[in-house]
Design an enzyme around this catalytic site. Sequence first.
Site, PDB file in Angstrom:
ATOM      1  N   THR A   1       0.866  -1.191   0.000  1.00 31.27           N
ATOM      2  CA  THR A   1       0.000   0.000   0.000  1.00 31.27           C
ATOM      3  C   THR A   1       0.899   1.237   0.000  1.00 31.27           C
ATOM      4  O   THR A   1       1.321   1.691  -1.050  1.00 31.27           O
ATOM      5  CB  THR A   1      -0.977   0.003   1.191  1.00 31.27           C
ATOM      6  OG1 THR A   1      -0.259  -0.272   2.398  1.00 31.27           O
ATOM      7  CG2 THR A   1      -2.059  -1.046   1.015  1.00 31.27           C
TER       8      THR A   1
ATOM      9  N   LYS B   1       3.804  -6.878   4.068  1.00 29.73           N
ATOM     10  CA  LYS B   1       3.576  -5.492   3.684  1.00 29.73           C
ATOM     11  C   LYS B   1       3.259  -4.701   4.938  1.00 29.73           C
ATOM     12  O   LYS B   1       2.759  -5.241   5.934  1.00 29.73           O
ATOM     13  CB  LYS B   1       2.448  -5.354   2.661  1.00 29.73           C
ATOM     14  CG  LYS B   1       1.063  -5.798   3.095  1.00 29.73           C
ATOM     15  CD  LYS B   1       0.248  -4.841   3.922  1.00 29.73           C
ATOM     16  CE  LYS B   1       0.186  -3.450   3.306  1.00 29.73           C
ATOM     17  NZ  LYS B   1      -0.626  -2.545   4.238  1.00 29.73           N
TER      18      LYS B   1
ATOM     19  N   THR C   1      -0.920  -0.730   8.774  1.00 25.58           N
ATOM     20  CA  THR C   1      -1.544  -1.961   8.337  1.00 25.58           C
ATOM     21  C   THR C   1      -0.428  -2.859   7.885  1.00 25.58           C
ATOM     22  O   THR C   1       0.417  -2.395   7.136  1.00 25.58           O
ATOM     23  CB  THR C   1      -2.500  -1.704   7.182  1.00 25.58           C
ATOM     24  OG1 THR C   1      -3.565  -0.940   7.588  1.00 25.58           O
ATOM     25  CG2 THR C   1      -2.904  -2.933   6.450  1.00 25.58           C
TER      26      THR C   1
ATOM     27  N   GLU D   1       6.746   4.588   7.136  1.00 25.24           N
ATOM     28  CA  GLU D   1       6.365   5.821   6.447  1.00 25.24           C
ATOM     29  C   GLU D   1       7.232   6.989   6.899  1.00 25.24           C
ATOM     30  O   GLU D   1       7.230   7.368   8.067  1.00 25.24           O
ATOM     31  CB  GLU D   1       4.893   6.124   6.695  1.00 25.24           C
ATOM     32  CG  GLU D   1       3.975   5.135   6.006  1.00 25.24           C
ATOM     33  CD  GLU D   1       2.514   5.286   6.375  1.00 25.24           C
ATOM     34  OE1 GLU D   1       1.680   4.693   5.678  1.00 25.24           O
ATOM     35  OE2 GLU D   1       2.213   5.990   7.355  1.00 25.24           O
TER      36      GLU D   1
ATOM     37  N   ASN E   1       0.447  10.643   5.673  1.00 21.86           N
ATOM     38  CA  ASN E   1      -0.828  10.329   6.302  1.00 21.86           C
ATOM     39  C   ASN E   1      -1.843  11.449   6.174  1.00 21.86           C
ATOM     40  O   ASN E   1      -3.053  11.194   6.183  1.00 21.86           O
ATOM     41  CB  ASN E   1      -0.595   9.948   7.768  1.00 21.86           C
ATOM     42  CG  ASN E   1      -0.026   8.549   7.887  1.00 21.86           C
ATOM     43  OD1 ASN E   1      -0.753   7.568   7.753  1.00 21.86           O
ATOM     44  ND2 ASN E   1       1.279   8.447   8.078  1.00 21.86           N
TER      45      ASN E   1
ATOM     46  N   THR F   1      -6.237  11.446  -0.396  1.00 19.35           N
ATOM     47  CA  THR F   1      -6.374  12.424  -1.481  1.00 19.35           C
ATOM     48  C   THR F   1      -5.639  11.969  -2.720  1.00 19.35           C
ATOM     49  O   THR F   1      -4.880  11.027  -2.698  1.00 19.35           O
ATOM     50  CB  THR F   1      -5.834  13.788  -1.031  1.00 19.35           C
ATOM     51  OG1 THR F   1      -4.452  13.632  -0.661  1.00 19.35           O
ATOM     52  CG2 THR F   1      -6.616  14.320   0.145  1.00 19.35           C
TER      53      THR F   1
END
Length: 405
Positions: free
Chosen positions: A152, A178, A189, A276, A400, A405
Amino acid sequence: MAVGLGPLPALHPVPGFELGISSAGIKRPGRKDVVVMRCAEGSSVAGVFTLNAFCAAPVILAKQRVQGTVRYLLTNTGNANAGTGEPGLVAARRTCEKLAQLTGVDASAVLPYSTGVIGEPLPVEKIEGALQAALDDLSVDNWAAAATGIMTTDTLPKGASRQFTHDGVTITVTGISKGAGMIRPNMATMLGYIATDAKVSQSVLQDLIRDGANKSFNRITIDGDTSTNDCCMLIATGQADLPEITEAKGPLFDALKKAVFDVCMDVAQAIVRDGEGATKFVTVEVNGGGNQQECLDVGYAVAHSPLIKTALFASDPNWGRILAAVGRAGVPDLDVSKIDVFLGGVCIASQGCRATTYTEEQGSAVMAEEEITIRIELGRGDCSETIWTTDLSHEYVKINAEYRT
């Protein structure tokens, strides 16, 4: 930015376990976002799942079905099918039923998995339309493609593989995972899939993945959020010409356990390295605890602290923030005068105070590195635990803030 995470290593095929990838266009047209995995008949399957009370519809179904006869695992990305109520369960069942119809198995033999945006209806028709192409793509050599297909916000695919020989027979353990955000597994996740061609009873396999996940996936954290969709699966196809492992003992079990644990650790740490916005890979070691739980409490207090994580991003050796996190971890009757704290090999705090030998230059040099170890000595006992985490950067906030968007 992935910290110290290079290209995928060689991922050895596992006899009896095939993977196929196709595009449903769930979030982006043309993106390979559906992965079908086929287990050989007679395979044992075990799994550990999120403890989040809002667990996703596919998690509910997979938990119900995992101890039965499992032939297929169906994963989609781009939509978590979580927070969707009864319609989400209906949607998950429909995708399983369609795959069962195409393959001639019972719907209960299909385990569903989803990852992506929470709260949006699962696009069932898109997924159903992609299933035949995924089935046509099935191959034992598709591990790398599947690792990309389950991503993702990940920037790189994640996988690991081990092989060992027992009585002249080569056994393979290969896995992919992942995850990059909403990472503090607790089953677990995060999604993980590991397969081996060893023959293992379901009960032994379940204990193996539970223990393996507990020492790897359950020791990583990026942002302290436990996903609604976390799960890690272990499949034993039984294709290797060796006796079935029915007890958690003996040379064959020990060798398999080591291989499974190694793969779990590699793919779990890869999730942290690809966190991230991460610019640092951080190991938090807690030693000298009176029990394992207080070591974990201290480790997570440090690993989850936004103040510590932002200091790590800034390469600022603000050691007072570490002491503050240790002090609020909830350890009963904590004697701060016995606590020592190290950054790498540098003692920054001794007996609860700034170490007399410590200089800011020493701390800054350690904090400038990409891989940092924070070691905390509690002086209360003989227990130890290790947590792996990241820093907290501007990029994490950006990713995040713009996720939908």
